[in-house]
Motif scaffolding. Sequence first.
Motif, PDB file in Angstrom:
ATOM      1  N   HIS A 193      15.053  17.077  -9.345  1.00 54.01           N
ATOM      2  CA  HIS A 193      16.067  18.099  -9.573  1.00 54.01           C
ATOM      3  C   HIS A 193      17.385  17.664  -8.951  1.00 54.01           C
ATOM      4  O   HIS A 193      18.453  17.821  -9.558  1.00 54.01           O
ATOM      5  CB  HIS A 193      15.597  19.424  -8.961  1.00 54.01           C
ATOM      6  N   ARG A 194      17.308  17.090  -7.746  1.00 50.05           N
ATOM      7  CA  ARG A 194      18.531  16.649  -7.087  1.00 50.05           C
ATOM      8  C   ARG A 194      19.186  15.514  -7.862  1.00 50.05           C
ATOM      9  O   ARG A 194      20.418  15.489  -8.016  1.00 50.05           O
ATOM     10  CB  ARG A 194      18.177  16.175  -5.657  1.00 50.05           C
ATOM     11  N   ALA A 195      18.396  14.578  -8.360  1.00 50.19           N
ATOM     12  CA  ALA A 195      18.942  13.472  -9.135  1.00 50.19           C
ATOM     13  C   ALA A 195      19.596  13.967 -10.421  1.00 50.19           C
ATOM     14  O   ALA A 195      20.642  13.462 -10.834  1.00 50.19           O
ATOM     15  CB  ALA A 195      17.834  12.468  -9.446  1.00 50.19           C
ATOM     16  N   ASP A 196      18.983  14.944 -11.045  1.00 49.88           N
ATOM     17  CA  ASP A 196      19.535  15.493 -12.294  1.00 49.88           C
ATOM     18  C   ASP A 196      20.897  16.149 -12.028  1.00 49.88           C
ATOM     19  O   ASP A 196      21.831  15.999 -12.821  1.00 49.88           O
ATOM     20  CB  ASP A 196      18.555  16.497 -12.871  1.00 49.88           C
ATOM     21  N   GLU A 197      21.012  16.848 -10.906  1.00 47.53           N
ATOM     22  CA  GLU A 197      22.283  17.484 -10.565  1.00 47.53           C
ATOM     23  C   GLU A 197      23.377  16.437 -10.383  1.00 47.53           C
ATOM     24  O   GLU A 197      24.513  16.606 -10.845  1.00 47.53           O
ATOM     25  CB  GLU A 197      22.136  18.304  -9.285  1.00 47.53           C
ATOM     26  N   ILE A 198      23.036  15.341  -9.666  1.00 46.89           N
ATOM     27  CA  ILE A 198      24.040  14.307  -9.428  1.00 46.89           C
ATOM     28  C   ILE A 198      24.440  13.640 -10.732  1.00 46.89           C
ATOM     29  O   ILE A 198      25.619  13.328 -10.974  1.00 46.89           O
ATOM     30  CB  ILE A 198      23.509  13.273  -8.419  1.00 46.89           C
ATOM     31  N   HIS A 212      20.167   9.316 -20.183  1.00 47.11           N
ATOM     32  CA  HIS A 212      20.122  10.331 -19.144  1.00 47.11           C
ATOM     33  C   HIS A 212      18.903  10.130 -18.241  1.00 47.11           C
ATOM     34  O   HIS A 212      19.007  10.171 -17.001  1.00 47.11           O
ATOM     35  CB  HIS A 212      20.113  11.733 -19.773  1.00 47.11           C
ATOM     36  N   GLU A 213      17.759   9.891 -18.896  1.00 42.52           N
ATOM     37  CA  GLU A 213      16.542   9.691 -18.109  1.00 42.52           C
ATOM     38  C   GLU A 213      16.647   8.463 -17.228  1.00 42.52           C
ATOM     39  O   GLU A 213      16.231   8.474 -16.066  1.00 42.52           O
ATOM     40  CB  GLU A 213      15.335   9.559 -19.051  1.00 42.52           C
ATOM     41  N   HIS A 215      16.649   8.478 -13.241  1.00 43.66           N
ATOM     42  CA  HIS A 215      15.670   7.668 -12.508  1.00 43.66           C
ATOM     43  C   HIS A 215      16.369   6.754 -11.497  1.00 43.66           C
ATOM     44  O   HIS A 215      15.884   6.558 -10.363  1.00 43.66           O
ATOM     45  CB  HIS A 215      14.856   6.833 -13.490  1.00 43.66           C
ATOM     46  N   GLN A 216      17.521   6.206 -11.910  1.00 46.96           N
ATOM     47  CA  GLN A 216      18.284   5.361 -10.998  1.00 46.96           C
ATOM     48  C   GLN A 216      18.711   6.160  -9.766  1.00 46.96           C
ATOM     49  O   GLN A 216      18.610   5.689  -8.624  1.00 46.96           O
ATOM     50  CB  GLN A 216      19.523   4.805 -11.717  1.00 46.96           C
ATOM     51  N   ILE A 217      19.181   7.382  -9.985  1.00 48.25           N
ATOM     52  CA  ILE A 217      19.609   8.216  -8.873  1.00 48.25           C
ATOM     53  C   ILE A 217      18.414   8.608  -8.008  1.00 48.25           C
ATOM     54  O   ILE A 217      18.510   8.693  -6.775  1.00 48.25           O
ATOM     55  CB  ILE A 217      20.365   9.450  -9.392  1.00 48.25           C
ATOM     56  N   GLU A 218      17.272   8.840  -8.661  1.00 46.86           N
ATOM     57  CA  GLU A 218      16.059   9.116  -7.879  1.00 46.86           C
ATOM     58  C   GLU A 218      15.765   7.972  -6.914  1.00 46.86           C
ATOM     59  O   GLU A 218      15.431   8.191  -5.744  1.00 46.86           O
ATOM     60  CB  GLU A 218      14.865   9.315  -8.816  1.00 46.86           C
TER      61      GLU A 218
END
Length: 337
Positions: free
Chosen positions: A28-33, A58-59, A63-66
């Motif tokens: 959820h945090r990665a999606d927000e960023i 997007h995915e 995933h990169q941000i995760e």
Amino acid sequence: MPESDSHPRVRAHRNGPPPISSAEALRHRADEIAQARGLVHAEAPDQLDSAAAEQVIHELRVHQIELELQNEELRRTQESLERSRARYFDLYDLAPVGYFTLREDGVILEVNLTGARLLDVTRAALVEQPLTLFILPEDQDTFYFAFRQLVNAGNEQAFELRMAKSDGRPFWVWIEGAPALDDDGTTVLRMMMTDITFRKMSEQALRAADALRASWTYYRQIAESLPQLVWTSGADGAWDYLGPQWMQYTGFPAEEQLVLGWSRQLHPDDRAAAIIDWNRAVSAGTVFDAEFRIRRWDGSYRRFKWRAVPLRNDAGAIVRWFGANTDLDGPPTAETE
């Protein structure tokens, strides 16, 4: 283009991300960023329609941000472990007492730096060695009994015994031990060891002083019950004690007759010879045996047999002189005017 202070990434960097308690929260945090960075509008590959390409990109970006968030979390965890390791070093290795972890057979598994210094052996050389190797043979039974209580009954133990450093020098330690479970569930024995050599030496010195005091009191009572004029001196010949008989006979306080003050009570014709003979005996370490006249409290002089013998220590050195003067003209009187 640099990010403004209000940008979510900048705020996250400055204030730190909120605690991540689950994979869903991380996603959820990665999606927000990703939404904040506008990464969902990237161009899609030619083989995908626009909507599908956007979703894939997007995915991937999410995933990169995760992964970035996971790396940041791992970095903070690593820093926390480093701080904990530093605290462990300060509290365990640099503690003022020795810490030992032993197997149930008495073999050393772990030891802190203080414990290694107590035995004057490196930690590497201590591990996998029986602790009994460093315990004096006379105290092995003390350790065995306490150790069996730890292993068999699980009772905490506290005891003192003598150990030896790597060069054979003995020293006293106070040990407190308790059973514990290791990380793998195996029973181990934790022991705290404190050097109490100075305390034991002080106790022994106090006991010796008490014994000497008791002995001196005993012999002083005997000496003061004798009819002779009793006195003592140091190894250098300076008188340091006069029995009450001497003061009763001469009529002068002890303070005026200590060191060499006693010579003033001798007959003027005997004074120089007495001092010379006494100094000769002290220098040679031989028995002092002579006859000299001593003035009584009433001004009369009486002849006395003088005799003093040296007291030697175990090394043969003179530590004191014990003397007694016997009245040759009759028993001394204790009367005073």
